[in-house]
Design a protein around this motif. Structure first.
Motif, short mmCIF file in Angstrom:
data_model
loop_
_atom_site.label_atom_id
_atom_site.label_comp_id
_atom_site.label_asym_id
_atom_site.label_seq_id
_atom_site.Cartn_x
_atom_site.Cartn_y
_atom_site.Cartn_z
N LEU A 252 0.84 -1.20 0.00
CA LEU A 252 0.00 0.00 0.00
C LEU A 252 0.87 1.24 0.00
N VAL A 253 0.66 2.10 -0.99
CA VAL A 253 1.34 3.39 -1.08
C VAL A 253 0.57 4.39 -0.21
N VAL A 254 1.28 5.14 0.62
CA VAL A 254 0.65 6.05 1.59
C VAL A 254 1.19 7.46 1.40
N ASP A 255 0.28 8.42 1.28
CA ASP A 255 0.68 9.82 1.18
C ASP A 255 -0.48 10.69 1.66
N ASP A 256 -0.25 12.00 1.67
CA ASP A 256 -1.29 12.90 2.19
C ASP A 256 -2.24 13.39 1.11
N ILE A 257 -1.75 13.68 -0.08
CA ILE A 257 -2.59 14.30 -1.11
C ILE A 257 -2.37 13.63 -2.46
N CYS A 258 -3.46 13.41 -3.18
CA CYS A 258 -3.39 13.04 -4.59
C CYS A 258 -4.13 14.09 -5.39
N ASP A 259 -3.41 14.73 -6.29
CA ASP A 259 -4.03 15.73 -7.16
C ASP A 259 -4.30 15.06 -8.52
N GLY A 260 -3.38 15.20 -9.46
CA GLY A 260 -3.57 14.55 -10.76
C GLY A 260 -3.13 13.10 -10.80
N THR A 271 7.70 0.09 -9.51
CA THR A 271 7.72 -1.13 -8.69
C THR A 271 7.75 -2.39 -9.55
N GLY A 272 7.22 -2.29 -10.77
CA GLY A 272 7.13 -3.47 -11.63
C GLY A 272 6.05 -4.44 -11.22
N LEU A 273 5.19 -4.06 -10.27
CA LEU A 273 4.15 -4.97 -9.78
C LEU A 273 2.85 -4.79 -10.58
N PRO A 274 2.09 -5.87 -10.73
CA PRO A 274 0.76 -5.72 -11.34
C PRO A 274 -0.17 -4.98 -10.39
N LYS A 275 -1.21 -4.38 -10.94
CA LYS A 275 -2.11 -3.57 -10.12
C LYS A 275 -2.75 -4.37 -9.00
N GLU A 276 -2.90 -5.67 -9.18
CA GLU A 276 -3.54 -6.51 -8.16
C GLU A 276 -2.74 -6.54 -6.86
N ARG A 277 -1.47 -6.17 -6.94
CA ARG A 277 -0.61 -6.21 -5.75
C ARG A 277 -0.36 -4.82 -5.17
N LEU A 278 -1.06 -3.82 -5.69
CA LEU A 278 -0.84 -2.46 -5.22
C LEU A 278 -2.16 -1.79 -4.80
N GLY A 279 -2.10 -1.03 -3.71
CA GLY A 279 -3.20 -0.18 -3.29
C GLY A 279 -2.66 1.21 -3.00
N LEU A 280 -3.54 2.19 -2.96
CA LEU A 280 -3.14 3.58 -2.72
C LEU A 280 -4.05 4.19 -1.67
N TYR A 281 -3.43 4.82 -0.65
CA TYR A 281 -4.18 5.60 0.33
C TYR A 281 -3.65 7.03 0.33
N VAL A 282 -4.55 8.00 0.21
CA VAL A 282 -4.22 9.42 0.39
C VAL A 282 -5.27 10.01 1.31
N SER A 283 -4.84 10.83 2.25
CA SER A 283 -5.79 11.43 3.20
C SER A 283 -6.71 12.43 2.52
N HIS A 284 -6.20 13.11 1.48
CA HIS A 284 -6.98 14.16 0.82
C HIS A 284 -6.99 13.89 -0.69
N GLY A 285 -8.12 13.46 -1.18
CA GLY A 285 -8.21 13.07 -2.59
C GLY A 285 -8.79 14.19 -3.45
N PHE A 287 -8.03 14.35 -6.87
CA PHE A 287 -8.36 13.54 -8.04
C PHE A 287 -8.75 14.40 -9.25
N SER A 288 -7.82 15.23 -9.66
CA SER A 288 -8.04 16.10 -10.81
C SER A 288 -7.35 15.51 -12.04
N GLY A 289 -7.54 16.18 -13.16
CA GLY A 289 -6.80 15.83 -14.38
C GLY A 289 -6.94 14.38 -14.78
N ASN A 290 -5.79 13.68 -14.85
CA ASN A 290 -5.77 12.29 -15.31
C ASN A 290 -5.89 11.28 -14.18
N ALA A 291 -6.41 11.68 -13.05
CA ALA A 291 -6.46 10.78 -11.89
C ALA A 291 -7.25 9.50 -12.17
#
Length: 334
Positions: A252-260, A271-285, A287-291
């Motif tokens: 799980l990737v952890v950060d505070d903000i995701c903009d684009g 990472t070279g990992l398939p999406k099935e092995r990755l998750g993303l957490y951001v406290s403030h989403g 989600f603009s642009g190409n998000a």
């Protein structure tokens, strides 16, 4: 104050209504819904809200009194802001002024009455990313000055971008994301009955290292460091790297903000990992642009309701898991 026009057909404004000379009530615009006003008796017992937000037809924010709560005991007026829209910030300023003026009037009538308190729930700190003094303008300072001018008794924020803006605020209460994160997303290895959903936490860059390490420690998981590199001549991001990850498990990737979302997409590729092995957490989403394209790189995306998600980014493909903050924020009201 009431303003009565001398010409026929003009609007008459009084007590939050626009009335024509023919007696018809003019259209009062609804506020955005991003400002939530509640009232408590003391710090924790809810009652009917004293105030309600509204917008005049010309666009001015306004606050009207909808319930007289005097006599119920010391009151705590609470304002929750979703996001950081300038119009909503003006509504917050009107609320703060209304609180102060009513409290002053009450003290003049009953000098022995206990003072009311004002609490601003501001989970997303506007301007917090502009946190270097050499920035022009110094966004964190400008917004902090505005918030301080409100004169509230407590400002509660959630997982701020850096310590800079909270340090500029008067009466700031800072909540980190660790407990909420562990409860809703990963779980805790030494207490939860079910297996943890992730095998490790990834910090996407140096700025996220401390945040990711706190989360990893709380969840009893290892942390892995990723980095983003910039072209020294252009200042643009040139590549992403990540330390080697185990051959099995989900991360799980952890950060505070995701903009684009560009940083997180570049990291996922590194990472070279398939999406099935990755998750993303951001406290403030934001989600603009190409998000929307995050769905090509992550099996799931988590955020909170600190911001109202951008409908353009969430209506088609990206449908993040949204964790409500109300219980967490309210629990810190003193």
């Amino acid at each position: 104050m009431q303003v009565w026009p001398e010409t026929d057909g003009a609007l008459r404004i009084g007590r939050c209504e626009a009335v024509t000379d023919t007696g018809r009530i003019g259209r009062i615009m609804q506020p955005s819904g991003n400002v939530e006003l509640t009232t408590r008796i003391g710090p924790g017992f809810g009652t009917t809200p004293t105030f309600e937000a509204m917008v005049f037809p010309a666009g001015e924010a306004h606050i009207k009194v909808v319930n007289e709560n005097w006599g119920k005991g010391p009151l705590t007026e609470v304002c929750r802001l979703y996001g950081a829209d300038g119009n909503d910030l003006f509504t917050v300023a009107m609320w703060a002024d209304a609180c102060r003026r009513r409290a002053d009037a009450r003290r003049s009538e009953a000098p022995d009455s206990k003072p009311n308190r004002m609490v601003l729930l501001l989970p997303y700190l506007p301007g917090a990313r502009a946190d270097h003094a050499e920035f022009v303008p110094f966004g964190a300072g400008v917004y902090a000055d505005f918030v301080n001018s409100l004169g509230v008794d407590q400002v509660i924020c959630f997982d701020p971008h850096s310590p800079v803006m909270p340090g500029l605020l008067n009466e700031a209460t800072v909540i980190d994301s660790t407990r909420l994160f562990r409860r809703h997303i990963v779980g805790r290895a030494d207490q939860d009955s079910r297996p943890q959903r992730y095998s490790g936490i990834i910090a996407p860059d140096k700025g996220a290292t401390e945040r990711a390490r706190k989360v990893a420690d709380a969840c009893h998981l290892p942390m892995y460091q990723a980095l983003k590199h910039r072209n020294p001549e252009t200042g643009r991001l040139s590549e992403f790297t990540c330390e080697p990850l185990p051959d099995t498990g989900r991360f799980l990737v952890v950060d505070d903000i995701c903009d684009g979302g560009g940083t997180f997409m570049g990291l996922a590729q590194a990472t070279g990992l398939p999406k099935e092995r990755l998750g993303l957490y951001v406290s403030h989403g934001v989600f603009s642009g190409n998000a929307e394209q995050l769905v090509d790189h992550y099996a799931e995306v988590w955020t909170t309701d600190s911001l109202q998600p951008n409908p353009a980014a969430t209506s088609q493909l990206l449908k993040p898991h949204v964790i409500p903050l109300a219980t967490t924020l309210n629990g810190y009201i003193r």
